[in-house]
Design a protein around this motif. Structure first.
Motif, PDB file in Angstrom:
ATOM      1  N   ASP A 154       0.805  -1.229   0.000  1.00  0.00           N
ATOM      2  CA  ASP A 154       0.000   0.000   0.000  1.00  0.00           C
ATOM      3  C   ASP A 154       0.836   1.275   0.000  1.00  0.00           C
ATOM      4  OD1 ASP A 154      -2.349  -1.402  -0.092  1.00  0.00           O
ATOM      5  OD2 ASP A 154      -2.638  -1.411   2.080  1.00  0.00           O
ATOM      6  N   GLU A 155       2.091   1.184   0.452  1.00  0.00           N
ATOM      7  CA  GLU A 155       2.968   2.359   0.462  1.00  0.00           C
ATOM      8  C   GLU A 155       3.743   2.512  -0.843  1.00  0.00           C
ATOM      9  OE1 GLU A 155       3.260   0.195   3.436  1.00  0.00           O
ATOM     10  OE2 GLU A 155       1.574   1.428   4.114  1.00  0.00           O
ATOM     11  N   GLY A 156       3.533   1.604  -1.779  1.00  0.00           N
ATOM     12  CA  GLY A 156       4.219   1.679  -3.063  1.00  0.00           C
ATOM     13  C   GLY A 156       5.549   0.947  -3.091  1.00  0.00           C
ATOM     14  N   ASN A 157       5.862   0.206  -2.034  1.00  0.00           N
ATOM     15  CA  ASN A 157       7.110  -0.549  -1.984  1.00  0.00           C
ATOM     16  C   ASN A 157       6.952  -1.874  -2.723  1.00  0.00           C
ATOM     17  OD1 ASN A 157       8.313   1.393  -0.234  1.00  0.00           O
ATOM     18  ND2 ASN A 157       7.196   0.474   1.458  1.00  0.00           N
ATOM     19  N   GLN A 158       7.953  -2.205  -3.515  1.00  0.00           N
ATOM     20  CA  GLN A 158       7.942  -3.475  -4.231  1.00  0.00           C
ATOM     21  C   GLN A 158       8.296  -4.589  -3.252  1.00  0.00           C
ATOM     22  OE1 GLN A 158       9.871  -3.582  -8.097  1.00  0.00           O
ATOM     23  NE2 GLN A 158      10.758  -5.537  -7.533  1.00  0.00           N
ATOM     24  N   VAL A 159       7.377  -5.508  -3.048  1.00  0.00           N
ATOM     25  CA  VAL A 159       7.558  -6.604  -2.107  1.00  0.00           C
ATOM     26  C   VAL A 159       8.093  -7.840  -2.812  1.00  0.00           C
ATOM     27  CG1 VAL A 159       6.319  -8.134  -0.516  1.00  0.00           C
ATOM     28  CG2 VAL A 159       5.724  -5.721  -0.639  1.00  0.00           C
ATOM     29  N   LEU A 160       7.700  -8.011  -4.081  1.00  0.00           N
ATOM     30  CA  LEU A 160       8.073  -9.197  -4.829  1.00  0.00           C
ATOM     31  C   LEU A 160       8.243  -8.822  -6.286  1.00  0.00           C
ATOM     32  CD1 LEU A 160       8.117 -12.444  -4.881  1.00  0.00           C
ATOM     33  CD2 LEU A 160       5.766 -12.209  -5.617  1.00  0.00           C
ATOM     34  N   SER A 161       9.227  -9.399  -6.917  1.00  0.00           N
ATOM     35  CA  SER A 161       9.428  -9.187  -8.341  1.00  0.00           C
ATOM     36  C   SER A 161       9.878 -10.508  -8.949  1.00  0.00           C
ATOM     37  CB  SER A 161      10.485  -8.114  -8.581  1.00  0.00           C
ATOM     38  OG  SER A 161      10.706  -7.936  -9.964  1.00  0.00           O
ATOM     39  N   GLY A 162       9.300 -10.853 -10.062  1.00  0.00           N
ATOM     40  CA  GLY A 162       9.695 -12.072 -10.744  1.00  0.00           C
ATOM     41  C   GLY A 162       9.536 -11.918 -12.235  1.00  0.00           C
ATOM     42  N   SER A 163      10.393 -12.571 -12.978  1.00  0.00           N
ATOM     43  CA  SER A 163      10.254 -12.571 -14.433  1.00  0.00           C
ATOM     44  C   SER A 163      10.719 -13.918 -14.960  1.00  0.00           C
ATOM     45  CB  SER A 163      11.042 -11.429 -15.069  1.00  0.00           C
ATOM     46  OG  SER A 163      12.420 -11.634 -14.917  1.00  0.00           O
ATOM     47  N   TRP A 164      10.116 -14.335 -16.053  1.00  0.00           N
ATOM     48  CA  TRP A 164      10.497 -15.587 -16.682  1.00  0.00           C
ATOM     49  C   TRP A 164      10.082 -15.551 -18.152  1.00  0.00           C
ATOM     50  CZ3 TRP A 164       6.541 -15.058 -13.201  1.00  0.00           C
ATOM     51  CH2 TRP A 164       5.252 -15.410 -13.620  1.00  0.00           C
ATOM     52  N   ASP A 165      10.709 -16.409 -18.928  1.00  0.00           N
ATOM     53  CA  ASP A 165      10.423 -16.516 -20.357  1.00  0.00           C
ATOM     54  C   ASP A 165       9.538 -17.726 -20.611  1.00  0.00           C
ATOM     55  OD1 ASP A 165      12.007 -14.301 -21.131  1.00  0.00           O
ATOM     56  OD2 ASP A 165      13.821 -15.529 -21.007  1.00  0.00           O
ATOM     57  N   GLU A 166       8.617 -17.558 -21.538  1.00  0.00           N
ATOM     58  CA  GLU A 166       7.725 -18.643 -21.944  1.00  0.00           C
ATOM     59  C   GLU A 166       7.844 -18.842 -23.448  1.00  0.00           C
ATOM     60  OE1 GLU A 166       5.889 -20.748 -20.242  1.00  0.00           O
ATOM     61  OE2 GLU A 166       6.217 -19.835 -18.277  1.00  0.00           O
ATOM     62  N   ARG A 167       7.546 -20.038 -23.901  1.00  0.00           N
ATOM     63  CA  ARG A 167       7.602 -20.386 -25.314  1.00  0.00           C
ATOM     64  C   ARG A 167       6.307 -21.086 -25.697  1.00  0.00           C
ATOM     65  NH1 ARG A 167       8.920 -24.814 -28.320  1.00  0.00           N
ATOM     66  NH2 ARG A 167      10.022 -24.472 -30.266  1.00  0.00           N
ATOM     67  N   ALA A 168       5.812 -20.767 -26.876  1.00  0.00           N
ATOM     68  CA  ALA A 168       4.618 -21.425 -27.413  1.00  0.00           C
ATOM     69  C   ALA A 168       4.975 -22.015 -28.766  1.00  0.00           C
ATOM     70  CB  ALA A 168       3.476 -20.426 -27.552  1.00  0.00           C
ATOM     71  N   ALA A 169       4.407 -23.168 -29.070  1.00  0.00           N
ATOM     72  CA  ALA A 169       4.674 -23.820 -30.349  1.00  0.00           C
ATOM     73  C   ALA A 169       3.383 -24.361 -30.932  1.00  0.00           C
ATOM     74  CB  ALA A 169       5.681 -24.959 -30.164  1.00  0.00           C
ATOM     75  N   SER A 170       3.313 -24.342 -32.252  1.00  0.00           N
ATOM     76  CA  SER A 170       2.135 -24.838 -32.951  1.00  0.00           C
ATOM     77  C   SER A 170       2.570 -25.532 -34.234  1.00  0.00           C
ATOM     78  CB  SER A 170       1.208 -23.672 -33.285  1.00  0.00           C
ATOM     79  OG  SER A 170       0.156 -24.101 -34.099  1.00  0.00           O
ATOM     80  N   PRO A 171       1.916 -26.638 -34.580  1.00  0.00           N
ATOM     81  CA  PRO A 171       2.279 -27.325 -35.826  1.00  0.00           C
ATOM     82  C   PRO A 171       1.702 -26.653 -37.070  1.00  0.00           C
ATOM     83  CG  PRO A 171       0.555 -28.534 -34.684  1.00  0.00           C
ATOM     84  CD  PRO A 171       0.953 -27.400 -33.791  1.00  0.00           C
ATOM     85  N   THR A 172       0.660 -25.820 -36.911  1.00  0.00           N
ATOM     86  CA  THR A 172       0.034 -25.194 -38.082  1.00  0.00           C
ATOM     87  C   THR A 172      -0.079 -23.685 -37.900  1.00  0.00           C
ATOM     88  OG1 THR A 172      -2.237 -25.335 -37.247  1.00  0.00           O
ATOM     89  CG2 THR A 172      -1.387 -27.252 -38.455  1.00  0.00           C
ATOM     90  N   PHE A 173      -0.087 -22.988 -39.027  1.00  0.00           N
ATOM     91  CA  PHE A 173      -0.243 -21.535 -38.987  1.00  0.00           C
ATOM     92  C   PHE A 173      -1.632 -21.145 -38.473  1.00  0.00           C
ATOM     93  CE2 PHE A 173      -1.609 -17.542 -40.915  1.00  0.00           C
ATOM     94  CZ  PHE A 173      -0.645 -16.687 -40.385  1.00  0.00           C
ATOM     95  N   GLY A 202      -0.732  -9.527   3.788  1.00  0.00           N
ATOM     96  CA  GLY A 202      -0.920  -8.085   3.681  1.00  0.00           C
ATOM     97  C   GLY A 202      -1.806  -7.744   2.499  1.00  0.00           C
ATOM     98  N   SER A 203      -1.929  -6.461   2.240  1.00  0.00           N
ATOM     99  CA  SER A 203      -2.719  -5.953   1.126  1.00  0.00           C
ATOM    100  C   SER A 203      -1.747  -5.504   0.035  1.00  0.00           C
ATOM    101  CB  SER A 203      -3.582  -4.784   1.604  1.00  0.00           C
ATOM    102  OG  SER A 203      -4.302  -4.245   0.535  1.00  0.00           O
ATOM    103  N   TYR A 204      -1.904  -6.057  -1.163  1.00  0.00           N
ATOM    104  CA  TYR A 204      -0.954  -5.794  -2.239  1.00  0.00           C
ATOM    105  C   TYR A 204      -1.671  -5.496  -3.548  1.00  0.00           C
ATOM    106  CZ  TYR A 204       2.225  -8.209   0.952  1.00  0.00           C
ATOM    107  OH  TYR A 204       2.941  -8.590   2.050  1.00  0.00           O
ATOM    108  N   THR A 205      -0.934  -4.860  -4.436  1.00  0.00           N
ATOM    109  CA  THR A 205      -1.370  -4.669  -5.809  1.00  0.00           C
ATOM    110  C   THR A 205      -0.454  -5.496  -6.695  1.00  0.00           C
ATOM    111  OG1 THR A 205      -2.122  -2.422  -5.361  1.00  0.00           O
ATOM    112  CG2 THR A 205      -1.706  -2.983  -7.663  1.00  0.00           C
TER     113      THR A 205
END
Length: 139
Positions: free
Chosen positions: A82-101, A122-125
């Motif tokens: 609620d005070e604007g402090n970053q409590v958690l941060s995460g990032s990751w890469d994802e991949r999608a594949a398809s056999p047809t257009f 707590g209360s988070y955004t």
């Protein structure tokens, strides 16, 4: 006196009798991705945040790679208190594949992923951003 009171009442009620002007219809913007965040009690006075994500294939830029079409994107997740402090941060890469257009342009086929995190109660955004690796579009 009675006439002036009636006249005032009539003036007050005139807007209720007037016709509503035609308004522009509200435009609906199709979401670029969908997510859910579920909260569960965990051990050590922590809360478990389960994060689920779906990105429609038609929102990704696919490239032909051998016998299939592939796309990749980065997910960035931040939890802010609620005070604007970053409590958690995460990032990751994802991949999608398809056999047809045809599947790559389908809005009913999704790339799905999930992660879980542990945080203090707590209360988070929750802030979520998706960046397509090929087009560099961020949603």
């Amino acid at each position: 006196m009675v006439k002036s009171v009636l006249f005032i009442c009539l003036l007050i009620n005139i807007p209720a009798w007037s016709q509503v002007e035609l308004q522009k219809p509200h435009s609906y913007v199709e979401p670029h991705f969908f997510f859910d965040a579920l909260n569960f009690k965990s051990n050590d006075n922590k809360s478990r945040l389960d994060f689920f994500l779906q990105v429609p294939y038609n929102q990704l830029q696919f490239l032909k790679s051998g016998n299939e079409f592939t796309a990749s994107y980065e997910v960035v997740l931040q939890l802010v208190d609620d005070e604007g402090n970053q409590v958690l941060s995460g990032s990751w890469d994802e991949r999608a594949a398809s056999p047809t257009f045809d599947e790559t342009t389908n809005d009913a086929i999704f790339s799905a992923s999930s992660r879980h995190f542990f945080v203090k109660p707590g209360s988070y955004t929750l802030q979520v951003a998706i960046t397509d690796s090929e087009s560099n579009k961020t949603y």
